[in-house]
Design an enzyme around this catalytic site. Structure first.
Site, PDB file in Angstrom:
ATOM      1  N   HIS A   1       0.829  -1.199   0.000  1.00  0.00           N
ATOM      2  CA  HIS A   1       0.000   0.000   0.000  1.00  0.00           C
ATOM      3  C   HIS A   1       0.870   1.259   0.000  1.00  0.00           C
ATOM      4  O   HIS A   1       1.559   1.547   0.979  1.00  0.00           O
ATOM      5  CB  HIS A   1      -0.910  -0.033   1.236  1.00  0.00           C
ATOM      6  CG  HIS A   1      -1.971   0.999   1.252  1.00  0.00           C
ATOM      7  ND1 HIS A   1      -2.026   2.015   2.189  1.00  0.00           N
ATOM      8  CD2 HIS A   1      -3.052   1.186   0.448  1.00  0.00           C
ATOM      9  CE1 HIS A   1      -3.085   2.777   1.973  1.00  0.00           C
ATOM     10  NE2 HIS A   1      -3.727   2.292   0.923  1.00  0.00           N
TER      11      HIS A   1
ATOM     12  N   GLU B   1       0.090  -0.721  -4.730  1.00  0.00           N
ATOM     13  CA  GLU B   1      -1.092   0.147  -4.688  1.00  0.00           C
ATOM     14  C   GLU B   1      -0.643   1.590  -4.657  1.00  0.00           C
ATOM     15  O   GLU B   1       0.336   1.946  -3.974  1.00  0.00           O
ATOM     16  CB  GLU B   1      -1.927  -0.164  -3.432  1.00  0.00           C
ATOM     17  CG  GLU B   1      -3.298   0.503  -3.400  1.00  0.00           C
ATOM     18  CD  GLU B   1      -3.289   1.931  -2.886  1.00  0.00           C
ATOM     19  OE1 GLU B   1      -4.280   2.667  -3.100  1.00  0.00           O
ATOM     20  OE2 GLU B   1      -2.270   2.334  -2.255  1.00  0.00           O
TER      21      GLU B   1
ATOM     22  N   ASP C   1      -1.962   6.050  -5.802  1.00  0.00           N
ATOM     23  CA  ASP C   1      -3.023   7.032  -5.995  1.00  0.00           C
ATOM     24  C   ASP C   1      -2.561   8.069  -7.003  1.00  0.00           C
ATOM     25  O   ASP C   1      -1.362   8.355  -7.109  1.00  0.00           O
ATOM     26  CB  ASP C   1      -3.334   7.749  -4.679  1.00  0.00           C
ATOM     27  CG  ASP C   1      -3.415   6.806  -3.497  1.00  0.00           C
ATOM     28  OD1 ASP C   1      -4.514   6.276  -3.261  1.00  0.00           O
ATOM     29  OD2 ASP C   1      -2.384   6.596  -2.822  1.00  0.00           O
TER      30      ASP C   1
ATOM     31  N   HIS D   1      -1.398  10.831  -2.715  1.00  0.00           N
ATOM     32  CA  HIS D   1      -2.659  10.398  -2.123  1.00  0.00           C
ATOM     33  C   HIS D   1      -3.580  11.550  -1.752  1.00  0.00           C
ATOM     34  O   HIS D   1      -4.750  11.575  -2.125  1.00  0.00           O
ATOM     35  CB  HIS D   1      -2.404   9.547  -0.870  1.00  0.00           C
ATOM     36  CG  HIS D   1      -3.658   9.154  -0.157  1.00  0.00           C
ATOM     37  ND1 HIS D   1      -4.228   9.932   0.840  1.00  0.00           N
ATOM     38  CD2 HIS D   1      -4.476   8.079  -0.300  1.00  0.00           C
ATOM     39  CE1 HIS D   1      -5.342   9.352   1.269  1.00  0.00           C
ATOM     40  NE2 HIS D   1      -5.511   8.225   0.602  1.00  0.00           N
TER      41      HIS D   1
END
Length: 275
Positions: A30, A57, A59, A72
């Site tokens: 993450h 993962e 963003d 993010h």
């Protein structure tokens, strides 16, 4: 038993039948691995890859001048001290900022730096949808990107653009889709027609007092050809418990812990190139 998703989304999921990780749960790092800060930086993603992760993962936000940035938060304060939003800054201005001493990367840089990695991408703002679709198409990366967003419209927009370009991409549903799956899936089979454009349900184990992930949801999701990926799981005992329950993937901030859990189970590393 991990079921194969619909044609066109299978390449991203390397744990389906006939794929390199067939039958194994997937491990997602993450925002990379940055125990001392520096999330979503090239250094953090490189640290995750060095641990053995093949799934990262991240963003994305659009800069003021239309460059897709890996970040993010909507604003820059928490990580850089800058008071503006990502969307208020040009890519050149963002490039001068630092997150724990590291520059903010563009999504193009991410795809170029990690040519074998698979990316789970959370689309954070409306302007990012078209930029993400173009980046995926430009790099020929549709087989190694899954598109996610709390806003289902953003996810659907990326999928429509890539489908039109002949490059269908895997996805997980937004809040409404996840909510419908969690409520119905705990009680009854999931109608595949409701989830025809997604390959996985990416969900928290709990939402407040409500348990989202349980045996019924997993069983009904699998029957509908959907995988169940759980975020964000940071404790070793919880990872083992969820894997024993039959989930198909786990996302964690504690990449080192998740790597250890997977290694104990003999399914590590997961960074091998396809083929």
């Amino acid at each position: 038993m991990i079921e194969a998703p619909r044609v066109g989304t299978a390449p991203y999921l390397r744990n389906t039948a006939g794929s390199p990780l067939a039958g194994s749960p997937l491990a997602f790092s993450h925002r990379g691995f940055a125990p001392n800060g520096g999330e979503n930086t090239l250094k953090a993603f490189n640290a995750a890859v060095e641990l053995g992760f093949g799934y990262l993962e991240t963003d994305v936000h659009a800069s003021r001048d239309g460059v897709l940035m890996v970040f993010h938060d909507e604003d820059l304060r928490r990580l850089t001290g800058e008071t503006r939003k990502v969307s208020d800054c040009t890519a050149a201005e963002l490039a001068r900022l630092r997150v724990a001493g590291e520059p903010i990367p563009t999504f193009d840089q991410l795809l170029e730096a990690f040519g074998h990695a698979h990316f789970n991408v959370d689309v954070k703002d409306p302007a990012s949808a078209a930029l993400l679709a173009r980046a995926i198409d430009r790099h020929g990366a549709a087989d190694r990107v899954l598109v996610a967003s709390f806003n289902g419209r953003r996810r659907a927009a990326v999928q429509r653009m890539l489908a039109a370009a002949g490059a269908p991409v895997a996805a997980s549903p937004g809040v409404l889709g996840v909510g419908a799956a969690a409520l119905l899936g705990s009680l009854a089979p999931l109608p595949r027609s409701w989830f025809r454009n997604v390959a996985a349900l990416q969900v928290p184990e709990r939402h407040g007092a409500i348990r989202v992930v349980g045996p019924n949801l997993i069983r009904h999701a699998h029957a509908a050809g959907l995988q169940v990926h759980v975020w964000v799981v940071n404790e070793e005992a919880d990872m083992h418990r969820l894997l024993d329950l039959g989930v198909d993937g786990i996302m964690s901030d504690n990449a080192d812990v998740l790597a250890r859990v997977m290694a104990v189970r003999g399914i590590w590393p997961q960074d091998r190139p396809a083929g």
